[in-house]
Design an enzyme around this catalytic site. Structure first.
Site, PDB file in Angstrom:
ATOM      1  N   GLU A 200       0.674  -1.431   0.032  1.00  0.00           N
ATOM      2  CA  GLU A 200      -0.016  -0.080   0.034  1.00  0.00           C
ATOM      3  C   GLU A 200       0.824   1.322  -0.042  1.00  0.00           C
ATOM      4  O   GLU A 200       1.002   2.023   0.781  1.00  0.00           O
ATOM      5  CB  GLU A 200      -0.937  -0.047   1.217  1.00  0.00           C
ATOM      6  N   GLU A 386      -5.560  -7.918  -1.038  1.00  0.00           N
ATOM      7  CA  GLU A 386      -6.372  -7.812   0.200  1.00  0.00           C
ATOM      8  C   GLU A 386      -7.782  -7.478  -0.161  1.00  0.00           C
ATOM      9  O   GLU A 386      -8.183  -6.602  -0.884  1.00  0.00           O
ATOM     10  CB  GLU A 386      -5.842  -6.691   0.924  1.00  0.00           C
TER      11      GLU A 386
END
Length: 488
Positions: A200, A386
């Site tokens: 991320e 995710e």
């Protein structure tokens, strides 16, 4: 018409939230090891030892970007609960956990390597015991024909680098990272094919994640530039060591819709979405986009670069795009618009959608929208690494756990994936729901916020025997994998 043969069904975790064994096997401390627990210990705190030796604490917000006094040293106090120290103890339970993954039929397992387990200070030293630990994990996965999908750096860094180098704000950290990356690329070149450089990347900020004490825009973007260069160099290095390596980037992807059709709201949504597109543009297209350069100019941000940095970034583009998707949001210029929390951010609430127990918007169609936005913009293979629902699961008297709410969430999101593949023609290579075995929440430090198909007996006060038990969703996901996503 549906998912391709060899589609990578699996699950995802991170070392700082699942592994534990923080002081075992020669591992050094990481930044998350100095962050206290959530739940009953709110607010979470980072503990410090100042240069005078006095212990101090400072509160941090839910995005791990709170104020950190410059010049302080991360410190571990006795009799304080730090959730990463044991997490859910994959360190001692990895064979059991991997056997459960195999029982579900996992084709892959996304995990991260702890930098400080390989290089205890993050510098030019190698901990052989740490390397052997991951050898054992990869061997166990491959025994069941489960592909490791490895994130090289997932939301933490060696504590020594944060304390002594101000983390990624110091260019020297690029070379330390590349030494670590080379070490794992060479050691596991016959065991790991799928890699991602940074988790991320668009939300990396502050002391806990990137070791930067002063989180002002100048320091933050300078650190991010160093991370871009390190990632590009790692891609080039990984391809040189093993040309078969597939090396991707990873971004937190949250589509933002305009609250209304007012042009101002439309422009506000464009600005919000650029917070993730910028990081993808650099790592996939290989250059700094014009809109970001203009933002630097407006805000008097000056990125210090070496002469070949931009050429390295251009050459070191990624093979695939990994991303997390949990929710969508909306953008509005109305200062009174109702707000909602999300994955590392706060934004406006969508009145047309429901929310989770943690006030995250539930929007399965948003995943199809995200897949189309990404594929239309970059035309690269995509990997949903995710996705999932955090919820406070309850154990029934007979020991069963009925998490139908999680099944419903995942079913609807997988259907959106199918539609994106079947109707829109996107190139999707895999799906790894987050926290496939219960782990500690990175944002809140809680165990109460559970994502897994497997329940871990561990609680917010640090108690629990780490025993594992299957939830109802375990058998459901097994059937999904067996049918290659046809049986939802």
């Amino acid at each position: 018409m549906s998912f391709k043969d060899g589609f990578l069904w699996g699950g995802a975790t991170a070392a700082s939230q699942h592994e534990g064994g923080y002081n075992l096997g020669g591992r050094g401390l990481s930044t998350f090891d100095a962050v206290t627990g959530g739940g009953f210990q709110k607010p979470r705190k980072v503990t410090y030892k100042t240069t005078e030796g006095k212990i101090e604490e400072t509160s941090i917000d839910s995005t791990m970007t709170g104020p950190v006094p410059v010049g302080t040293i991360g410190y571990i106090r006795e009799n304080i609960y730090y959730p990463s120290h044991q997490a859910t103890d994959f360190y001692h339970h990895h064979k059991e956990d991997i056997a459960l993954m195999a029982e579900m039929g996992f084709k892959c397992f996304r995990m991260s390597i702890s930098w400080s387990r390989i290089c205890p200070k993050g510098m030019y030293e190698i901990n052989e015991e740490g390397l052997q630990f991951y050898d054992d994990i990869f061997d166990e996965l491959l025994k069941y024909h489960i592909e490791p999908v490895v994130t090289i750096n997932h939301f933490d860094m060696p504590l020594y680098l944060a304390d002594h180098f101000d983390g990624w704000s110091d260019r020297k950290v690029i070379d330390y990272f590349l030494f670590y990356a080379r070490t794992v690329f060479e050691r596991y070149k016959d065991k790991v094919k799928y890699w991602m450089t940074f988790n991320e990347i668009n939300v990396l900020s502050g002391w806990c994640q990137i070791g930067v004490h002063d989180n002002c825009p100048q320091n933050l973007f300078q650190a991010h530039h160093h991370i871009f260069v390190a990632s590009a160099k790692a891609v080039l290095l990984g391809h040189k060591i093993n040309p078969q390596n597939q090396i991707g980037m990873m971004v937190s992807y949250t589509p933002s819709y305009p609250m209304t059709c007012r042009p101002e709201d439309v422009m506000e949504a464009i600005q919000f979405n650029r917070q993730k597109h910028f990081y993808m543009d650099v790592q996939v297209k290989g250059y700094y986009p014009e809109y970001q350069l203009k933002e630097f100019e407006r805000n008097n941000i000056h990125i210090q670069m070496e002469k070949d940095d931009l050429e390295i970034i251009q050459k070191g583009t990624v093979d695939f795009i990994g991303f997390s998707y949990y929710m969508s949001t909306v953008s509005s210029t109305d200062p009174n618009a109702e707000k909602t929390e999300g994955n590392q951010f706060i934004a406006c609430k969508n009145p047309y959608l429901s929310t989770s127990d943690w006030d995250w918007t539930v929007d399965p169609l948003g995943l199809r929208i995200a897949l189309n936005e990404i594929y239309d913009r970059y035309h690269k293979p995509m990997f949903i690494v995710e996705n999932g629902l955090g919820a406070p699961d309850t154990i029934n008297e007979d020991g069963s756990i009925d998490d139908d709410y999680r099944i419903e969430y995942l079913k609807n999101h997988i259907q959106a994936m199918k539609d994106a593949v079947e109707y829109d023609g996107v190139d999707l290579i895999g799906y790894t729901p987050w926290g496939c075995i219960d782990i500690v929440s990175a944002g809140t430090g809680e165990m109460k916020k559970r994502y897994g198909f497997v329940y871990v007996e561990r609680y917010d006060d640090g108690t629990g025997d780490f025993s594992r038990r299957k939830k109802k969703s375990f058998g459901w996901y097994k059937n999904v994998i067996e049918s290659n996503g046809m049986n939802l």
